[in-house]
Design an enzyme around this catalytic site. Structure first.
Site, PDB file in Angstrom:
ATOM      1  N   HIS A  61       0.852  -1.198   0.000  1.00  0.00           N
ATOM      2  CA  HIS A  61       0.000   0.000   0.000  1.00  0.00           C
ATOM      3  C   HIS A  61       0.880   1.238   0.000  1.00  0.00           C
ATOM      4  CE1 HIS A  61      -3.786   2.097   0.504  1.00  0.00           C
ATOM      5  NE2 HIS A  61      -3.261   2.824   1.480  1.00  0.00           N
TER       6      HIS A  61
ATOM      7  N   HIS B 125     -11.666   3.378  -3.213  1.00  0.00           N
ATOM      8  CA  HIS B 125     -11.023   4.225  -2.203  1.00  0.00           C
ATOM      9  C   HIS B 125     -11.435   3.853  -0.786  1.00  0.00           C
ATOM     10  CE1 HIS B 125     -10.226   7.556   0.502  1.00  0.00           C
ATOM     11  NE2 HIS B 125      -9.110   7.650  -0.198  1.00  0.00           N
TER      12      HIS B 125
ATOM     13  N   HIS C  92      -5.652  -1.241   6.332  1.00  0.00           N
ATOM     14  CA  HIS C  92      -5.782  -0.756   7.721  1.00  0.00           C
ATOM     15  C   HIS C  92      -6.686  -1.695   8.524  1.00  0.00           C
ATOM     16  CE1 HIS C  92      -3.645   2.745   6.400  1.00  0.00           C
ATOM     17  NE2 HIS C  92      -4.634   3.194   5.662  1.00  0.00           N
TER      18      HIS C  92
ATOM     19  N   ASP D 181       2.373   3.121   2.725  1.00  0.00           N
ATOM     20  CA  ASP D 181       1.249   4.058   2.769  1.00  0.00           C
ATOM     21  C   ASP D 181       1.648   5.517   2.511  1.00  0.00           C
ATOM     22  OD1 ASP D 181      -1.240   5.131   3.101  1.00  0.00           O
ATOM     23  OD2 ASP D 181      -1.530   4.511   5.151  1.00  0.00           O
TER      24      ASP D 181
HETATM   25 ZN   LIG Z   1      -3.901   4.737   2.026  1.00  0.00          ZN
END
Ligand SMILES: [Zn+2]
Length: 453
Positions: free
Chosen positions: A55, A206, A267, A318
């Site tokens: 990610h 998203h 997450h 991330d």
């Molecule tokens: Zn993200």
């Protein structure tokens, strides 16, 4: 090319005197332990499979360290997001490419050779589509190609501003897409990258607040490859989801989409125990981003119950505020230790052995699945990617087997990486990327312009 490793981490464990042959198409031809050293082979002390960042938002590398001062008494994730939107508002395709090239070079130098780029910055300012609708995606691909890292691009659907269907804010206009448009970006990038074996394409949604799952269902059926979604990162998001659809985010996702091994739930910080069990059962990968989650104050993923339920996970960089797979794994484990007041906290109950070894292998497996790759690691047929570790950067000499990974994760002052091979070519030698100077110069120029320094 032929290498000879004094010790190497293979799928069946650590082996000695391993002959590694790389074919001209950039794959491992043969991996043979207990061999004699062939004439002309390069000798290496410690060889491990390279890691995967499942990610990434490459453009956010352009604001690393800039959001660490309190701007108002109630500074939160949502204030960080405003700053991130300001950057997203300004960045041009050429600047995107420069920042992504630098970031991907950093990833290679730290020991990653594959990145899943969760890419939602599609349009020009004002939300106007570029002449070639996949322009920004293609720039990300150029960056990966130039520095030589494997890329799983996830063109990401971003339709609305909240669970209630409100329109996007002005700051989100560059992200605005429909399922049809994402389908076009996927096919444009796929055809542009047909001759580039390091580049591949999946799909991003998203988040539940930005995507209507029902409207995306045809897209999910039409597209092959991995599917990633941000989910349950922040408590406020969980509360909004419960208020609008009467279910928690992961609970809602599991009951409204066919979540299976193809999925990566990024997450998934805030989970009830039934969500933990359901997510583990689904076969999806939890995309954990411990450094960013700590940086943003997201909370702690319930790793103990998740691994005891047999759940899979991998790691992602991330926001790219700091790029190191070793530090991601260390932060993951330390968060759990502080929370549970135990040691070796990531290991499933009753499992004995090395924490570092277990974390490293789990992240390889979860990362491979989330990036949509069939084979990974030191195995014949897999893409020829590996890291040669630098013994001088490990905290102690003469380490063997999983003690190497424990020391690398918990005791190294910097990523203990010396040489990195990706797709059968050396990209990093003696800790330095082969294009270090030119990529760095372009990055410095871009940051100066972008941040008006
Ligand atoms: Zn993200």
């Amino acid at each position: 090319m032929e290498l000879f490793a004094e010790q190497a981490l293979l799928p069946d464990g650590w082996r000695r005197n391993v002959r590694i042959t790389v074919s001209s198409d950039g794959r491992f031809d043969a991996i043979v332990p207990d061999s004699d050293m062939p004439a002309g082979a390069e000798r290496k002390a410690i060889v491990v499979p390279s890691q995967l960042s499942l990610h990434s938002h490459a453009f956010q590398r352009g604001m690393a360290g800039l959001a660490e001062s309190r701007q108002n008494p109630a500074d939160t994730f949502w204030t960080w997001r405003r700053l991130m939107y300001q950057l997203a508002h300004r960045i041009s395709p050429a600047q995107m490419q420069d920042i992504a090239s630098y970031l991907y070079m950093e990833m290679l130098t730290a020991g990653y050779t594959q990145v899943a780029e969760f890419h939602y910055l599609h349009h020009a300012s004002g939300g106007v589509a570029y002449g070639q609708v996949a322009e920004m995606s293609l720039r990300v691909g150029e960056a990966a190609h130039a520095v030589g890292i494997g890329l799983t691009l996830l063109p990401t659907l971003y339709e609305r501003g909240g669970f209630d269907g409100r329109p996007l804010q002005e700051a989100q206009e560059r992200f605005a897409t429909t399922p049809e448009l994402i389908g076009r970006i996927v096919s444009e990038t796929r055809s542009a990258w047909a001759g580039r074996p390091l580049l591949s394409v999946g799909l991003g949604l998203h988040s539940l607040r930005a995507v209507d799952l029902e409207a995306a269902s045809d897209l999910l059926v039409a597209q092959t490859g991995p599917v990633h979604i941000h989910v349950a990162e922040q408590q406020k998001e969980v509360e909004e989801c419960v208020a609008s659809v009467g279910a928690r985010p992961v609970e809602y996702l599991l009951s409204h989409a066919d979540v299976d091994e193809r999925w990566c739930l990024v997450h998934a910080t805030h989970l009830s125990s039934s969500e933990v069990a359901g997510m583990a059962r689904s076969g999806a990968v939890a995309g954990l981003c411990p450094i960013t989650e700590a940086n943003l104050g997201d909370g702690l993923f319930p790793l103990e119950s998740y691994v005891n339920d047999g759940g899979r996970f991998g790691i992602g960089s991330d926001s790219n505020v700091l790029v190191s797979p070793w530090e991601e794994l260390r932060t993951l484990e330390y968060g759990q230790r502080l929370f549970t007041q135990t040691r070796c906290a990531a290991l499933p109950a009753e499992t004995l052995g090395s924490t570092g070894g277990w974390l490293y292998r789990q992240a390889l497996d979860g990362g491979r699945r989330a990036c949509g790759l069939e084979a990974w690691g030191l195995v014949a047929g897999a893409r020829a990617d590996l890291c040669v570790l630098d013994e001088d950067l490990l905290p102690l000499p003469y380490l063997q087997d999983d003690a190497v990974l424990d020391a690398a994760i918990f005791g190294s002052r910097q990523p203990p990486v010396k040489n990195v091979l990706c797709g059968g070519q050396w990209r990093v030698r003696d800790g330095r990327h082969l294009n270090h100077d030119s990529v760095t110069a372009a990055f410095r120029r871009t940051v100066r312009t972008l941040l008006d320094l």
